[in-house]
Design a protein around this motif. Sequence first.
Motif, short mmCIF file in Angstrom:
data_model
loop_
_atom_site.label_atom_id
_atom_site.label_comp_id
_atom_site.label_asym_id
_atom_site.label_seq_id
_atom_site.Cartn_x
_atom_site.Cartn_y
_atom_site.Cartn_z
N ARG A 27 0.82 -1.21 0.00
CA ARG A 27 0.00 0.00 0.00
C ARG A 27 0.85 1.26 0.00
NH1 ARG A 27 -3.97 1.03 -2.27
NH2 ARG A 27 -5.14 -0.71 -1.36
N SER A 28 1.88 1.32 0.85
CA SER A 28 2.72 2.52 0.91
C SER A 28 3.49 2.71 -0.39
CB SER A 28 3.68 2.42 2.09
OG SER A 28 4.54 1.30 1.97
N THR A 29 4.03 1.63 -0.97
CA THR A 29 4.77 1.74 -2.23
C THR A 29 3.84 2.16 -3.36
OG1 THR A 29 6.29 0.01 -1.48
CG2 THR A 29 6.28 0.52 -3.83
N GLU A 30 2.63 1.63 -3.38
CA GLU A 30 1.68 2.01 -4.41
C GLU A 30 1.38 3.50 -4.36
OE1 GLU A 30 -2.91 0.95 -5.81
OE2 GLU A 30 -2.05 0.05 -4.01
N GLU A 31 1.16 4.03 -3.16
CA GLU A 31 0.86 5.46 -3.04
C GLU A 31 2.04 6.31 -3.47
OE1 GLU A 31 -2.04 6.70 -2.47
OE2 GLU A 31 -2.90 4.70 -2.23
#
Length: 356
Positions: free
Chosen positions: A228-232
């Motif tokens: 999730r953090s990498t996607e954002e």
Amino acid sequence: MERTGVAMTPGNIRTRKLSTAVVLGIAVAAVALAAVVVFGLGIGNWVLVVALGGVFYLAGVYVAASRVEGRRAARNRTWSALIHSACVLAILPLASVVWTLVSKGMERLDGDFFGSSMNNIGARDPEGGAYHAIVGTLEQVGIATVITVPLGVLGAIYLVEYGRGRFAAAIRFFVDVMTGIPSIVAGLFVLSFYVLIVTPWFNDGRPGFSGFAAALALSVLMLPTIVRSTEEMLRLVPGPLREGAYALGVPKWKTILRIVLPTALSGIVTGIMLAIARAAGETAPVLLVAGGGAAINFNAFENNQSSLALFVYQQAGDASRYAPARAWTAALTLVALVLILTIAAKLLARRNQLTR
């Protein structure tokens, strides 16, 4: 134009301001009045004094600023003071935790604590340390990081750069669901599948508790956070950077590798460190699938293994009068370890960005 009895002229606007001495005087008077009210009536302690003093301070600043600067400036000053007060209130719990950890964790901060284990240590022995737990934490979190970081980053790249349709939507849905999974559920999943089903094939029919099993459970917890953090972070990379690379004939995979990932590297590292910090502080998965232990075990694939979080849990519930000091020092060690890893990762990411 008149406002609250004060003539608003260009010279007046520039000169009529509450001085710092007046603001400090209001703050001192507010705290003193709150102390008189709280202690005089016997309704609380210093925490209530600070809270009530803040209310008196905001009211006093508004009244004083209204008479000197006008109502608009008074509202602005009051809201600014309220925002600063909220910031202080948010920092106070963190400062309290740090102070408590440092003050109570210094008692056993010695060579014996970092150089020995709890093997053959009784309730009346003041010795004993967390060397075995430190080794377990480093191995379990390290293995979980090696497993999870490539999977998480590659999964996020797929969702941002390639994922379309129902399959990508299903992946996002399951990532969101996994984000809220309790740690004990991850431990039970690895216990029921890996420990009770897989390991008996290689262990003469007996379930094999190990640090590697704990690393698998921690990987389940780390994966959704990293994805999730990498996607954002990847979505924040400006589109013209990709379009410029494509216009120059750069392949998509090389654009992602050489342009997109370096641009988002700082945020990706932050997300990874958040996942590592969460994994390092988990107790339930390690207790379920690694079993804990008092002896030093360097082999994460065989026999029981402990961790710092599990060591803190066990020592906090121990009846020995020497156990609480060990628990506080272990907690301080865990926080310091995560802090060191975070700083090192940030410095490494910054260095890579500067050298490109």
